[in-house]
Design an enzyme around this catalytic site. Structure first.
Site, mmCIF file in Angstrom:
data_model
loop_
_atom_site.group_PDB
_atom_site.id
_atom_site.type_symbol
_atom_site.label_atom_id
_atom_site.label_comp_id
_atom_site.label_asym_id
_atom_site.label_seq_id
_atom_site.Cartn_x
_atom_site.Cartn_y
_atom_site.Cartn_z
ATOM 1 N N SER A 112 -4.947 68.472 -3.942
ATOM 2 C CA SER A 112 -6.203 69.167 -3.660
ATOM 3 C C SER A 112 -5.966 70.661 -3.681
ATOM 4 O O SER A 112 -4.852 71.139 -3.398
ATOM 5 C CB SER A 112 -6.744 68.755 -2.290
ATOM 6 O OG SER A 112 -7.843 69.568 -1.910
ATOM 7 N N TYR A 132 -6.052 66.747 6.511
ATOM 8 C CA TYR A 132 -6.272 66.664 5.068
ATOM 9 C C TYR A 132 -5.476 67.752 4.349
ATOM 10 O O TYR A 132 -4.780 67.483 3.365
ATOM 11 C CB TYR A 132 -7.762 66.795 4.755
ATOM 12 C CG TYR A 132 -8.090 66.637 3.291
ATOM 13 C CD1 TYR A 132 -8.234 65.373 2.729
ATOM 14 C CD2 TYR A 132 -8.259 67.750 2.468
ATOM 15 C CE1 TYR A 132 -8.525 65.221 1.377
ATOM 16 C CE2 TYR A 132 -8.555 67.604 1.117
ATOM 17 C CZ TYR A 132 -8.692 66.340 0.584
ATOM 18 O OH TYR A 132 -8.979 66.204 -0.755
#
Length: 260
Positions: A152, A165
Site C-alpha cells: 500500500s 494497517y
C-alpha cells in the site's frame, strides 16, 4: 571486449507480456475489490486462476464472473490448516498474488484489533509465500516462479487512524524485499504493488465523508481516486515474462500521490 551471456531460459511465445499455456495463478483475496480485478485480468490473459475469499459470503459478493479457467475457493489466511488444505488442492502453481487485507478505522489502537490486522495482512502473506514456495520453485528455471504482494501507499505515507494497517503494509514491503533476496537462487521472483487511494469496499465507510473524499482527490496529481482495474495491470506485468529480471521491486500505483 565484454561478452554478454545470452539468457537461455524459455520464453512465452509472442509478446513478452504473454503467459505460457497452462500458467496457474493463485490470487489470495481474489474475491475482494482489487483482488477481483487482478484475478479477472489473469483470466483474460489466458491463465488458470484460483481466487479466494475468507468465506462463502465473500465469494458470493465478489464481482468476478464465472469463467472456464476460474475457480473460487474459501481461505482464511490466519489459519495454518486452512492454508495447507488449499495449497494441497493445487495442481502446481506459477504465480502467487497476495491480496487479502483488512483495516479497522479508529479501532486499531486496541491490541486485539492491531494483532488481527497484522495476522491477516502481514503474517497471512508470509503463510502463503512459504506454503507455496515448493510449487513456485519447481517453475523457477522456466521463469514462472513469481510472487506479487499487494502492499500500500500507506507503507510510505502513514495515516493516523489505521496504525496496524500502515505497520502491516510497511512489513509487506520489507517481507517482499527479504524473500526476494532469500529465494532468488531458486528462481522465485518476489515483487509488490503499492496502490494509492482505490475505491473498494475496504474504504467505503471513509468515502462517505464527502469532504474527506474530495480532499484526497485534490491531492492526487491525476485528479481522481483509482479503480481496482487501475491496479490490476501492474500485478499482471510483474508476473509476466516481461518482468523476468525484476525482483525485490515495489511499484507505487498511486496517480502520482507519493511524487510530491
Amino acid at each position: 571486449m565484454d561478452v554478454i551471456a545470452e539468457d537461455s531460459r524459455p520464453r512465452a511465445a509472442g509478446s513478452p507480456f504473454a503467459f505460457a499455456p497452462g500458467h496457474r495463478v493463485l490470487v489470495v483475496g481474489g474475491a475482494g475489490g482489487i483482488g477481483s480485478a487482478i484475478a479477472q485480468a489473469f483470466v483474460d490473459a489466458g491463465c488458470e486462476v484460483v481466487a479466494t475469499g475468507v468465506d462463502e459470503a465473500a465469494l458470493a459478493a465478489s464481482a468476478l464472473k464465472p469463467a472456464a479457467h476460474l475457480r473460487l475457493a474459501t481461505l482464511d489466511v490466519t489459519r495454518d490448516d486452512d492454508v495447507a488444505r488449499l495449497v494441497g488442492e493445487l495442481d502446481g502453481l506459477h504465480t502467487l498474488v497476495n491480496c487479502a487485507g483488512i483495516l479497522a478505522r479508529f479501532k486499531e489502537f486496541e491490541v486485539a484489533t492491531f494483532q488481527r490486522v497484522l495476522d491477516v495482512n502481514l503474517t497471512g502473506t508470509f503463510r502463503l509465500c512459504t506454503a507455496c514456495k515448493p510449487m513456485l520453485a519447481a517453475h523457477g528455471d522456466a521463469g514462472g516462479g513469481s510472487i506479487v504482494n499487494i502492499a500500500s501507499m500507506n507503507a510510505f505515507a502513514a495515516l493516523p487512524w489505521i496504525p496496524a494497517y500502515c505497520a502491516s503494509k510497511g512489513g509487506v514491503v520489507m517481507l517482499t524485499k527479504s524473500l526476494a533476496l532469500a529465494w532468488a537462487a531458486e528462481g522465485i521472483r518476489v515483487n509488490a504493488v503499492a496502490p494509492g487511494y482505490v475505491e473498494t469496499p475496504i474504504n467505503a465507510e471513509g468515502r462517505q465523508d464527502a469532504a474527506h473524499y474530495e480532499r484526497i482527490r485534490a491531492r492526487i496529481p491525476q485528479g481522481r481516486w483509482a479503480q481496482p482495474t487501475d491496479i490490476a495491470g501492474s500485478a499482471l506485468f510483474l508476473a509476466s515474462p516481461a518482468a523476468h529480471y525484476m525482483t525485490g521491486t515495489v511499484l507505487a500505483v498511486d496517480g502520482g500521490f507519493l511524487a510530491g
